[in-house]
Design a protein around this motif. Structure first.
Motif, PDB file in Angstrom:
ATOM      1  N   ALA A   1      22.703   2.527  31.468  1.00 37.47           N
ATOM      2  CA  ALA A   1      22.611   1.080  31.706  1.00 37.47           C
ATOM      3  C   ALA A   1      23.421   0.676  32.933  1.00 37.47           C
ATOM      4  N   ARG A   2      24.596   1.242  33.107  1.00 33.50           N
ATOM      5  CA  ARG A   2      25.421   0.909  34.267  1.00 33.50           C
ATOM      6  C   ARG A   2      24.727   1.329  35.567  1.00 33.50           C
ATOM      7  N   CYS A   3      24.143   2.518  35.570  1.00 38.69           N
ATOM      8  CA  CYS A   3      23.445   2.978  36.773  1.00 38.69           C
ATOM      9  C   CYS A   3      22.221   2.119  37.069  1.00 38.69           C
ATOM     10  N   ALA A   4      21.502   1.717  36.030  1.00 40.35           N
ATOM     11  CA  ALA A   4      20.319   0.888  36.240  1.00 40.35           C
ATOM     12  C   ALA A   4      20.698  -0.479  36.795  1.00 40.35           C
ATOM     13  N   VAL A   5      21.758  -1.090  36.267  1.00 42.57           N
ATOM     14  CA  VAL A   5      22.204  -2.396  36.768  1.00 42.57           C
ATOM     15  C   VAL A   5      22.689  -2.263  38.209  1.00 42.57           C
ATOM     16  N   PHE A   6      23.456  -1.226  38.489  1.00 40.28           N
ATOM     17  CA  PHE A   6      23.965  -1.035  39.853  1.00 40.28           C
ATOM     18  C   PHE A   6      22.811  -0.868  40.837  1.00 40.28           C
ATOM     19  N   ALA A   7      21.809  -0.049  40.480  1.00 39.46           N
ATOM     20  CA  ALA A   7      20.676   0.176  41.380  1.00 39.46           C
ATOM     21  C   ALA A   7      19.854  -1.099  41.562  1.00 39.46           C
ATOM     22  N   ASP A   8      19.674  -1.879  40.486  1.00 34.95           N
ATOM     23  CA  ASP A   8      18.882  -3.102  40.594  1.00 34.95           C
ATOM     24  C   ASP A   8      19.588  -4.126  41.489  1.00 34.95           C
TER      25      ASP A   8
ATOM     26  N   PRO B   1      25.552  -3.779  26.254  1.00 31.53           N
ATOM     27  CA  PRO B   1      24.344  -3.311  25.560  1.00 31.53           C
ATOM     28  C   PRO B   1      23.402  -4.467  25.273  1.00 31.53           C
ATOM     29  N   ASP B   2      22.110  -4.156  25.221  1.00 29.24           N
ATOM     30  CA  ASP B   2      21.115  -5.208  25.017  1.00 29.24           C
ATOM     31  C   ASP B   2      21.283  -5.905  23.671  1.00 29.24           C
ATOM     32  N   ASP B   3      21.782  -5.192  22.670  1.00 34.85           N
ATOM     33  CA  ASP B   3      21.943  -5.780  21.334  1.00 34.85           C
ATOM     34  C   ASP B   3      23.405  -6.051  21.010  1.00 34.85           C
ATOM     35  N   ALA B   4      24.229  -6.246  22.023  1.00 38.49           N
ATOM     36  CA  ALA B   4      25.663  -6.445  21.801  1.00 38.49           C
ATOM     37  C   ALA B   4      25.931  -7.807  21.178  1.00 38.49           C
ATOM     38  N   HIS B   5      26.906  -7.857  20.292  1.00 39.43           N
ATOM     39  CA  HIS B   5      27.370  -9.101  19.691  1.00 39.43           C
ATOM     40  C   HIS B   5      28.709  -9.454  20.328  1.00 39.43           C
ATOM     41  N   MET B   6      28.805 -10.654  20.895  1.00 44.47           N
ATOM     42  CA  MET B   6      30.014 -11.080  21.575  1.00 44.47           C
ATOM     43  C   MET B   6      30.752 -12.113  20.759  1.00 44.47           C
ATOM     44  N   ARG B   7      32.063 -12.030  20.812  1.00 41.68           N
ATOM     45  CA  ARG B   7      32.898 -13.057  20.226  1.00 41.68           C
ATOM     46  C   ARG B   7      33.086 -14.184  21.243  1.00 41.68           C
ATOM     47  N   CYS B   8      33.212 -15.382  20.757  1.00 45.49           N
ATOM     48  CA  CYS B   8      33.386 -16.522  21.655  1.00 45.49           C
ATOM     49  C   CYS B   8      34.657 -16.393  22.482  1.00 45.49           C
ATOM     50  N   GLN B   9      35.701 -15.796  21.886  1.00 45.78           N
ATOM     51  CA  GLN B   9      36.948 -15.631  22.637  1.00 45.78           C
ATOM     52  C   GLN B   9      36.744 -14.713  23.835  1.00 45.78           C
TER      53      GLN B   9
ATOM     54  N   LEU C   1      30.231 -15.604  36.499  1.00 44.91           N
ATOM     55  CA  LEU C   1      30.163 -14.481  35.579  1.00 44.91           C
ATOM     56  C   LEU C   1      28.708 -14.121  35.330  1.00 44.91           C
ATOM     57  N   VAL C   2      28.379 -12.844  35.462  1.00 54.51           N
ATOM     58  CA  VAL C   2      27.023 -12.345  35.226  1.00 54.51           C
ATOM     59  C   VAL C   2      27.090 -11.297  34.121  1.00 54.51           C
ATOM     60  N   LEU C   3      26.381 -11.542  33.019  1.00 59.06           N
ATOM     61  CA  LEU C   3      26.245 -10.567  31.945  1.00 59.06           C
ATOM     62  C   LEU C   3      24.920  -9.846  32.132  1.00 59.06           C
ATOM     63  N   ALA C   4      24.966  -8.531  32.282  1.00 59.81           N
ATOM     64  CA  ALA C   4      23.768  -7.735  32.576  1.00 59.81           C
ATOM     65  C   ALA C   4      23.530  -6.738  31.467  1.00 59.81           C
ATOM     66  N   SER C   5      22.264  -6.456  31.219  1.00 59.67           N
ATOM     67  CA  SER C   5      21.865  -5.435  30.252  1.00 59.67           C
ATOM     68  C   SER C   5      20.625  -4.742  30.778  1.00 59.67           C
ATOM     69  N   ALA C   6      20.417  -3.509  30.323  1.00 56.94           N
ATOM     70  CA  ALA C   6      19.269  -2.717  30.770  1.00 56.94           C
ATOM     71  C   ALA C   6      18.695  -1.974  29.583  1.00 56.94           C
ATOM     72  N   VAL C   7      17.372  -2.042  29.448  1.00 51.51           N
ATOM     73  CA  VAL C   7      16.663  -1.328  28.380  1.00 51.51           C
ATOM     74  C   VAL C   7      15.517  -0.556  29.017  1.00 51.51           C
TER      75      VAL C   7
ATOM     76  N   VAL D   1      16.023  -4.604  33.690  1.00 54.58           N
ATOM     77  CA  VAL D   1      17.372  -5.161  33.793  1.00 54.58           C
ATOM     78  C   VAL D   1      17.272  -6.675  33.655  1.00 54.58           C
ATOM     79  N   GLU D   2      18.091  -7.243  32.809  1.00 55.66           N
ATOM     80  CA  GLU D   2      18.108  -8.681  32.578  1.00 55.66           C
ATOM     81  C   GLU D   2      19.513  -9.208  32.818  1.00 55.66           C
ATOM     82  N   TYR D   3      19.587 -10.464  33.273  1.00 53.47           N
ATOM     83  CA  TYR D   3      20.865 -11.068  33.642  1.00 53.47           C
ATOM     84  C   TYR D   3      21.018 -12.427  32.964  1.00 53.47           C
ATOM     85  N   LEU D   4      22.261 -12.755  32.657  1.00 57.48           N
ATOM     86  CA  LEU D   4      22.637 -14.077  32.176  1.00 57.48           C
ATOM     87  C   LEU D   4      23.844 -14.520  32.987  1.00 57.48           C
ATOM     88  N   THR D   5      23.686 -15.622  33.731  1.00 55.40           N
ATOM     89  CA  THR D   5      24.744 -16.108  34.608  1.00 55.40           C
ATOM     90  C   THR D   5      25.464 -17.276  33.953  1.00 55.40           C
TER      91      THR D   5
END
Length: 292
Positions: A180-187, A225-233, A249-255, A272-276
Motif C-alpha cells: 500500500a505504501r509503494c502504491a500510494v507513493f507511485a500514484d 489500511p482500507d478497512d482501518a478504524h480510527m479513533r477521534c483522538q 492532512l491527506v489520508l491515503a489507502s490502496a486496495v 488508491v483513494e484519498y481523503l483530505t
C-alpha cells in the motif's frame, strides 16, 4: 543534416543495503535522480570542511524503500551489492604486548612534591583505573587485517553483483502494508508531486508541488489500511499537527484492483483513494483575515 539525438544516460547504480534501502555514491547520479526522476532521498555523509555540524550532509544519498521500488519498476536504476568488507578478514593472534614495568613511587623533595596527596586529590584518576585497564584490554585483544580497495577496483574485479546477472533481487514490498505504501507513493509521483519523509510531522510522506528546495510541502500524507478504524483522538492529533504546520492532512489507502495481475509495486494495479482534511478557517483565529 539530421540532428543527432543524445543517447540516453545509463541507469543509475544503486547499492542495496540492509533495511531495504539504497545508496547512491556519485554527484551526477544524485543530480539526475533529483532533477529528472524527482527522487529526493536523504544525504547521509559528512562534509569534509564542516565535520563538527549536523545541519548539512553530503554523499552518499540514501533512497527509501518506496523510492527504490518505484525506480526499479520504471527501469531508472540498476541494483548491486557491495562486497562484504569482513569476508576476507584474516585474524592474527599476535603475542601479547609486554607488560610495562611498575613505576617507582616519586620521592618527596624539599618542596613537598611526591608526598601523600591530601584527601580528595587524585580520586577521579584512581577510580577510572588509568593505564592498567587499557593494558589489560590490549593484552587480550587480537589483530585483524582488513583489505581495502577503491569502488572502481571492486567493479573491475567482478565482485559487484548486478541485478542483470540474477543475483540481486529486490524483494520489497513483502507485506500488504508495504504494498500500500509503494502504491500510494507511485500514484502521488505520477500526479506530479515530489515526496520526502514526513516523520517530522507524524506522517508517512510530505508532498511538495516541486523540488523541496524551492517549495514548501502542501500535504502531510498518512497511509492507512482500507478497512482501518480510527479513533477521534488520533484523527484530531494528526490534523492539528498538519494544520499547525500550514499543511493539509491527506489520508491515503490502496486496495488491489479486482482481477489485476501483479503485486501493485508500480502503483498501476492498485486503486488508491484519498481523503483530505482541511482546516476550517471560519472557525479559527485566522477568520478575520478572510473578511473584506
Amino acid at each position: 543534416t539530421h540532428a543527432r539525438m543524445a543517447e540516453d544516460p545509463p541507469p543509475v547504480r544503486v547499492q542495496v543495503t540492509d533495511g531495504d534501502k539504497g545508496l547512491v555514491w556519485t554527484a551526477d547520479e544524485y543530480y539526475r535522480l533529483r532533477t529528472v526522476h524527482r527522487l529526493i532521498g536523504a544525504m547521509l555523509g559528512g562534509l569534509p570542511g564542516y565535520r563538527q555540524q549536523d545541519q548539512v550532509h553530503g554523499l552518499p544519498l540514501q533512497l527509501s524503500p518506496e523510492e527504490v521500488t518505484l525506480a526499479v519498476s520504471r527501469g531508472w536504476v540498476t541494483l548491486y551489492e557491495a562486497p562484504d568488507p569482513l569476508a576476507d578478514v584474516t585474524a592474527d593472534e599476535g603475542p601479547a604486548p609486554p607488560a610495562r614495568e611498575a613505576r617507582r613511587p616519586p620521592q618527596a623533595n624539599r618542596k613537598g612534591w611526591g608526598v601523600k596527596p591530601k584527601p580528595g586529590q587524585g580520586a577521579k584518576k584512581a577510580s577510572s583505573g588509568g593505564d592498567d585497564d587499557v593494558e589489560r584490554l590490549l593484552a587480550n585483544a587480537s589483530f585483524v587485517t582488513v583489505p581495502l580497495c577503491e569502488p572502481d577496483e571492486v567493479k573491475e574485479e567482478g565482485d559487484v553483483k548486478e541485478e542483470g546477472d540474477g543475483v540481486v533481487q529486490w524483494t520489497y514490498p513483502r507485506t500488504a502494508t508495504q504494498r500500500a505504501r509503494c502504491a500510494v507513493f507511485a500514484d502521488l509521483h505520477d500526479r506530479g508531486l515530489t515526496m520526502t519523509t514526513g516523520i517530522k510531522f507524524g506522517a508517512d510522506y510530505l508532498a511538495y508541488p516541486g523540488d523541496p528546495m524551492a517549495y514548501h510541502a502542501g500535504f502531510c500524507v498518512r497511509v492507512l489500511p482500507d478497512d482501518a478504524h480510527m479513533r477521534c483522538q488520533h484523527l484530531s492529533g494528526w490534523a492539528r499537527t498538519a494544520h499547525g504546520a500550514r499543511k493539509n492532512l491527506v489520508l491515503a489507502s490502496a486496495v488491489a484492483e479486482p482481477g489485476a495481475d501483479g503485486d501493485g509495486t508500480d502503483g498501476r494495479t492498485m486503486r488508491v483513494e484519498y481523503l483530505t482534511v482541511m482546516p476550517d478557517v471560519e472557525q479559527s483565529s485566522n477568520a478575520r483575515y478572510r473578511k473584506a
